[in-house]
Design an enzyme around this catalytic site. Sequence first.
Site, short mmCIF file in Angstrom:
data_model
loop_
_atom_site.label_atom_id
_atom_site.label_comp_id
_atom_site.label_asym_id
_atom_site.label_seq_id
_atom_site.Cartn_x
_atom_site.Cartn_y
_atom_site.Cartn_z
N SER A 76 9.67 38.25 -21.78
CA SER A 76 9.00 38.25 -20.49
C SER A 76 8.67 39.68 -20.08
CB SER A 76 9.89 37.64 -19.41
OG SER A 76 9.35 37.97 -18.13
N HIS A 97 5.38 36.30 -22.93
CA HIS A 97 5.60 35.49 -21.71
C HIS A 97 5.20 36.29 -20.48
CE1 HIS A 97 7.49 32.13 -19.51
NE2 HIS A 97 7.95 33.07 -18.67
N ASP A 130 4.80 36.35 -16.51
CA ASP A 130 5.30 35.74 -15.28
C ASP A 130 4.42 36.11 -14.10
OD1 ASP A 130 7.66 34.26 -16.02
OD2 ASP A 130 8.61 36.19 -16.47
N MET A 172 3.76 35.61 -10.22
CA MET A 172 4.47 35.21 -8.99
C MET A 172 3.62 35.53 -7.78
SD MET A 172 8.28 36.59 -9.82
CE MET A 172 9.08 36.24 -11.39
N HIS A 199 3.10 31.83 -17.34
CA HIS A 199 3.99 31.02 -16.48
C HIS A 199 3.59 31.26 -15.03
CE1 HIS A 199 8.47 30.42 -15.06
NE2 HIS A 199 7.67 29.48 -14.59
N MET A 244 4.06 30.84 -11.37
CA MET A 244 4.98 30.50 -10.27
C MET A 244 4.19 30.68 -8.99
SD MET A 244 8.28 32.36 -11.93
CE MET A 244 7.23 33.28 -13.06
N MET A 257 13.72 25.83 -16.42
CA MET A 257 14.21 27.06 -15.79
C MET A 257 15.72 27.01 -15.70
SD MET A 257 11.58 28.95 -15.15
CE MET A 257 12.61 30.25 -14.48
N GLY A 265 11.80 33.73 -9.82
CA GLY A 265 11.45 34.78 -8.87
C GLY A 265 11.89 36.16 -9.31
N ASP A 269 14.01 29.38 -19.88
CA ASP A 269 13.68 30.66 -19.23
C ASP A 269 14.72 30.97 -18.15
OD1 ASP A 269 12.44 32.81 -17.97
OD2 ASP A 269 10.60 31.74 -17.48
C1 DX5 Z 1 12.07 34.30 -13.69
C2 DX5 Z 1 11.04 34.45 -14.79
C3 DX5 Z 1 11.67 34.78 -16.08
C4 DX5 Z 1 12.40 36.09 -16.08
C5 DX5 Z 1 13.51 36.01 -17.07
O1 DX5 Z 1 11.46 33.81 -12.55
O2 DX5 Z 1 10.31 33.25 -14.96
O3 DX5 Z 1 10.71 34.73 -17.14
O4 DX5 Z 1 11.59 37.18 -16.37
O5 DX5 Z 1 14.25 37.18 -16.97
P1 DX5 Z 1 15.70 37.33 -17.59
O6 DX5 Z 1 15.57 37.08 -19.06
O7 DX5 Z 1 16.07 38.71 -17.23
O8 DX5 Z 1 16.55 36.27 -16.93
ZN ZN Z 2 8.96 32.91 -16.83
#
Ligand code: DX5
Ligand code: ZN
Length: 220
Positions: free
Chosen positions: A12, A37, A39, A41, A70, A72, A141, A146, A178
């Site tokens: 990620s 990956h 993310d 947000m 991904h 969110m 998840m 977040g 994840d």
């Molecule tokens: C959280 C994200 C993850 C996050 C995982 O909301 O969707 O992809 O980056 O991070 P780690 O591996 O540090 O838990």
């Molecule tokens: Zn993610």
Amino acid sequence: MASVRPVRIAPSILSADFAKLGEEVRAIDAAGAEYIHIDVMDGHFVPNLTFGAPVVKCLRPHSQKVFDVHLMVAPVDHLIGDFADAGADIITVHQEAGPHLHRTLQSIKARGIKAGVSLNPSTPAATVAHVMDLVDLVLVMTVNPGFGGQSFIPLLDKIKAIRGMIDATGRAIDLEVDGGITPDTAKQVIAAGADVLVAGTAVFRDGPEHYARNIKALRA
Ligand code: DX5
Ligand code: ZN
């Protein structure tokens, strides 16, 4: 019938240095990541903000690996086209992001790319039973989305349930996990049936010269 698929690692980039994202994507590509990956947000569906489709478009020339986006984000439907055009290979939306999940997944598939659905920790596996024919990936998840760096929530029964649902389709659907993935929790989720592991903190720790070592440790 249990599927035998190689474990793929999806670093990620939430944990990357945002001031040099292109370089970071090239580094995890060279270190052996199969998926990148990404993310996204929105500060509304989740209490944090990252980046949008223009950043994905700028990163696209830096790697030929699978861009695993991904989202969110809620509402999400109006952004699908932008992320598809930016070069996403897979777009994953949250089951909780809106009332018309089936339509949202159809709109991703209509773009000719892969569609994923993600479940927050409190959302039951059964809520995606009626969209399995539309998805190429289910994302479980194991933290509340977040933020990176949170502790793993051991939803192993849920991962096993999704594995059963995927195998029942007979299709090659990714089971991605994840949140809080470390070499130790990786073993647990692989045993429960996961085959794509997202990891931010565990991949990006200790700097680029250690990314290959960090990725390898998650497969073992
Ligand atoms: C959280 C994200 C993850 C996050 C995982 O909301 O969707 O992809 O980056 O991070 P780690 O591996 O540090 O838990
Ligand atoms: Zn993610």
